[in-house]
Design a protein around this motif. Structure first.
Motif, short mmCIF file in Angstrom:
data_model
loop_
_atom_site.label_atom_id
_atom_site.label_comp_id
_atom_site.label_asym_id
_atom_site.label_seq_id
_atom_site.Cartn_x
_atom_site.Cartn_y
_atom_site.Cartn_z
N GLU A 78 28.51 42.44 39.56
CA GLU A 78 28.20 43.91 39.44
C GLU A 78 29.33 44.79 40.07
N GLY A 79 30.51 44.32 40.21
CA GLY A 79 31.57 44.98 40.82
C GLY A 79 31.55 44.77 42.63
N ARG A 80 30.71 43.83 43.07
CA ARG A 80 30.81 43.48 44.31
C ARG A 80 32.41 42.78 44.81
N SER A 81 32.68 41.95 43.88
CA SER A 81 34.04 40.82 44.01
C SER A 81 35.22 41.69 43.58
N ARG A 82 35.61 42.48 44.55
CA ARG A 82 37.00 43.27 44.10
C ARG A 82 38.38 42.54 44.12
N GLU A 83 38.31 41.58 44.95
CA GLU A 83 39.66 41.03 45.23
C GLU A 83 40.40 40.43 44.05
N PRO A 84 39.70 39.77 43.12
CA PRO A 84 40.56 39.59 41.56
C PRO A 84 40.94 40.55 40.94
N ALA A 85 40.14 42.02 40.98
CA ALA A 85 40.70 42.86 40.11
C ALA A 85 41.97 43.66 40.71
N ILE A 86 42.14 43.48 42.30
CA ILE A 86 43.10 44.04 42.94
C ILE A 86 44.39 43.19 42.73
#
Length: 131
Positions: A78-86
């Motif tokens: 639900e958007g808490r894991s931002r590292e893969p997106a960056i």
């Protein structure tokens, strides 16, 4: 709060880069199948062009999977894991610049010896234009 609100846009930048790479690849592939460069066979028949296109295709597939994985991770957490997106944003944008550079043959190796049509819109640019 602001950081979390915009985390999902990083994954979308990865997706946009995949689209740009795919378009550049499709244009280069069509060009290499039809243009003969004053020879008797299409340029795709030359080994270095085929290898270049295969290399670009591998980069596209790697970027596509990385982007998919980043979006999936954002959904799961639900958007808490931002590292893969960056990671997807940074890696895919770097791959995109290199893929477009290679397909336009503007590199010092002169792969296709003349820019393909996509080269007109990306000539001299190292980043995507603002949206």
């Amino acid at each position: 709060m602001v950081e979390g609100a915009f985390a999902w846009t990083a994954a979308l930048i990865g997706a946009a880069c995949v689209g740009v790479m795919r378009t550049a690849f499709d244009i280069a592939l069509q060009f290499s199948r039809t243009d003969k460069r004053s020879g008797t066979v299409p340029v795709i028949e030359h080994q270095n062009v085929g290898f270049m296109l295969a290399d670009i295709k591998m980069r596209i597939e790697a970027a596509r999977y990385l982007t998919w994985k980043a979006c999936h991770q954002l959904d799961l957490t639900e958007g808490r894991s931002r590292e893969p997106a960056i990671i997807a944003k940074v890696h895919c944008s770097e791959l995109c610049v290199q893929a477009v550079y290679d397909t336009t043959a503007s590199g010092r190796r002169g792969r296709l010896h003349r820019p393909v049509p996509a080269g007109r819109s990306y000539a001299g640019r190292s980043v995507l234009p603002p949206v």
